[in-house]
Scaffold this active site. Structure first.
Site, short mmCIF file in Angstrom:
data_model
loop_
_atom_site.label_atom_id
_atom_site.label_comp_id
_atom_site.label_asym_id
_atom_site.label_seq_id
_atom_site.Cartn_x
_atom_site.Cartn_y
_atom_site.Cartn_z
N LYS A 21 31.76 35.34 51.11
CA LYS A 21 31.08 34.04 51.07
C LYS A 21 31.82 33.01 51.92
O LYS A 21 31.21 32.31 52.73
CB LYS A 21 30.97 33.53 49.62
CG LYS A 21 30.19 34.46 48.71
CD LYS A 21 30.10 33.91 47.30
CE LYS A 21 31.46 33.77 46.61
NZ LYS A 21 32.15 35.06 46.41
N GLU A 89 32.88 27.24 46.84
CA GLU A 89 33.12 27.37 45.40
C GLU A 89 32.19 26.45 44.60
O GLU A 89 32.60 25.80 43.63
CB GLU A 89 34.60 27.06 45.06
CG GLU A 89 35.61 27.92 45.80
CD GLU A 89 35.69 29.36 45.30
OE1 GLU A 89 34.93 29.76 44.38
OE2 GLU A 89 36.52 30.10 45.86
N CYS A 145 32.85 48.05 45.85
CA CYS A 145 33.39 48.32 44.51
C CYS A 145 34.74 49.02 44.64
O CYS A 145 34.86 50.05 45.30
CB CYS A 145 32.41 49.20 43.73
SG CYS A 145 33.07 49.68 42.12
P1 ADP Z 1 34.60 35.49 48.95
O1 ADP Z 1 34.60 34.07 49.45
O2 ADP Z 1 33.21 36.03 48.73
O3 ADP Z 1 35.49 35.72 47.76
P2 ADP Z 1 36.08 36.01 51.37
O4 ADP Z 1 35.20 35.52 52.48
O5 ADP Z 1 37.21 35.12 50.93
O6 ADP Z 1 35.16 36.42 50.12
O7 ADP Z 1 36.75 37.40 51.74
C1 ADP Z 1 36.03 38.50 52.28
C2 ADP Z 1 37.05 39.49 52.81
O8 ADP Z 1 37.80 40.03 51.74
C3 ADP Z 1 36.46 40.73 53.48
O9 ADP Z 1 36.10 40.52 54.83
C4 ADP Z 1 37.61 41.73 53.38
O10 ADP Z 1 38.51 41.57 54.44
C5 ADP Z 1 38.35 41.29 52.11
N1 ADP Z 1 38.19 42.18 50.95
C6 ADP Z 1 39.16 42.43 50.04
N2 ADP Z 1 38.68 43.21 49.03
C7 ADP Z 1 37.39 43.47 49.30
C8 ADP Z 1 36.34 44.22 48.63
N3 ADP Z 1 36.56 44.84 47.48
N4 ADP Z 1 35.14 44.25 49.22
C9 ADP Z 1 34.91 43.62 50.39
N5 ADP Z 1 35.84 42.91 51.06
C10 ADP Z 1 37.07 42.82 50.53
ZN ZN Z 2 31.47 51.22 41.30
#
Ligand code: ADP
Ligand code: ZN
Length: 191
Positions: A21, A89, A145
């Site tokens: 996001k 957020e 996942c």
């Molecule tokens: P959000 O804001 O939705 O929490 P971010 O934009 O901060 O997500 O982070 C996305 C990045 O997190 C992905 O591009 C990848 O590098 C990293 N990442 C770490 N764990 C995961 C996961 N389980 N699935 C997908 N991406 C992940």
């Molecule tokens: Zn699963």
């Protein structure tokens, strides 16, 4: 999407933790800057995951943001030169965020919101359901996942390595708490 008309609109970027996001919000805002449009970015004060000021993604991208306590402050900090407002957020804001975003869009501003659609209990989170219903554009992203590698739509809360219960306190002193992305099958709530 570009702000090429005089009309404003609402865009929501949503999904579980780690779905990208913040990354997507930063990507859209960077393109707005390239188009030489004026942006203002906000986040709730309580999110200080990496930085008190910036919006920061898990992959390290960042963009400058203004931390605000109450959505009213967003209106106070906008003038008529602003083309695009970014809000990260968004789930942590008071429900008053909804009419404020509508007002901004009515004034001709493109409003891009990023936030969790559901909490670790799998319940709709704060103002997000209402924002998703009212937005012109909604993107639901998926993470991966951690258990099985399938697309993840949920956020798992773990306390000392075990799934949290729905009524576990929000703030735990002395316990190791982590959140991870999980699919429908692997997501668990204790009890
Ligand atoms: P959000 O804001 O939705 O929490 P971010 O934009 O901060 O997500 O982070 C996305 C990045 O997190 C992905 O591009 C990848 O590098 C990293 N990442 C770490 N764990 C995961 C996961 N389980 N699935 C997908 N991406 C992940
Ligand atoms: Zn699963």
């Amino acid at each position: 999407m570009y702000k090429i008309t005089k009309s404003g609109w609402l865009e929501v970027i949503t999904g579980p933790m780690y779905c990208g996001k913040s990354e997507e919000l930063i990507r859209r805002l960077r393109r707005v800057k390239i188009a030489k449009q004026k942006i203002k970015v906000f986040k709730p004060v309580l999110d200080n995951r990496y930085s008190k000021k910036d919006v920061v993604s898990h992959s390290g991208d960042s963009i400058e943001a203004v931390p605000v306590d109450h959505p009213e402050e967003i209106l106070e900090r906008i003038d008529n030169t602003v083309d695009v407002v970014g809000i990260d957020e968004a789930q942590f804001f008071h429900e008053d965020l909804v009419p404020i975003c509508e007002e901004l869009a009515d004034q001709g501003i493109r409003v891009i919101l990023a936030g969790l659609d559901r909490d670790f209990r799998n319940q709709p989170f704060g103002p997000m359901p209402e924002l998703m219903a009212r937005a012109e554009y909604v993107d639901k992203l998926h993470a991966i996942c951690i258990q099985c590698g399938e697309p993840a739509s949920r956020t798992q809360r773990l306390i000392d390595g075990e799934p949290a219960a729905a009524d576990d306190p929000v703030i735990l002193v002395g316990a190791a708490e982590v959140y991870e992305a999980r699919c429908r099958s692997c997501h668990a709530i204790k009890g």
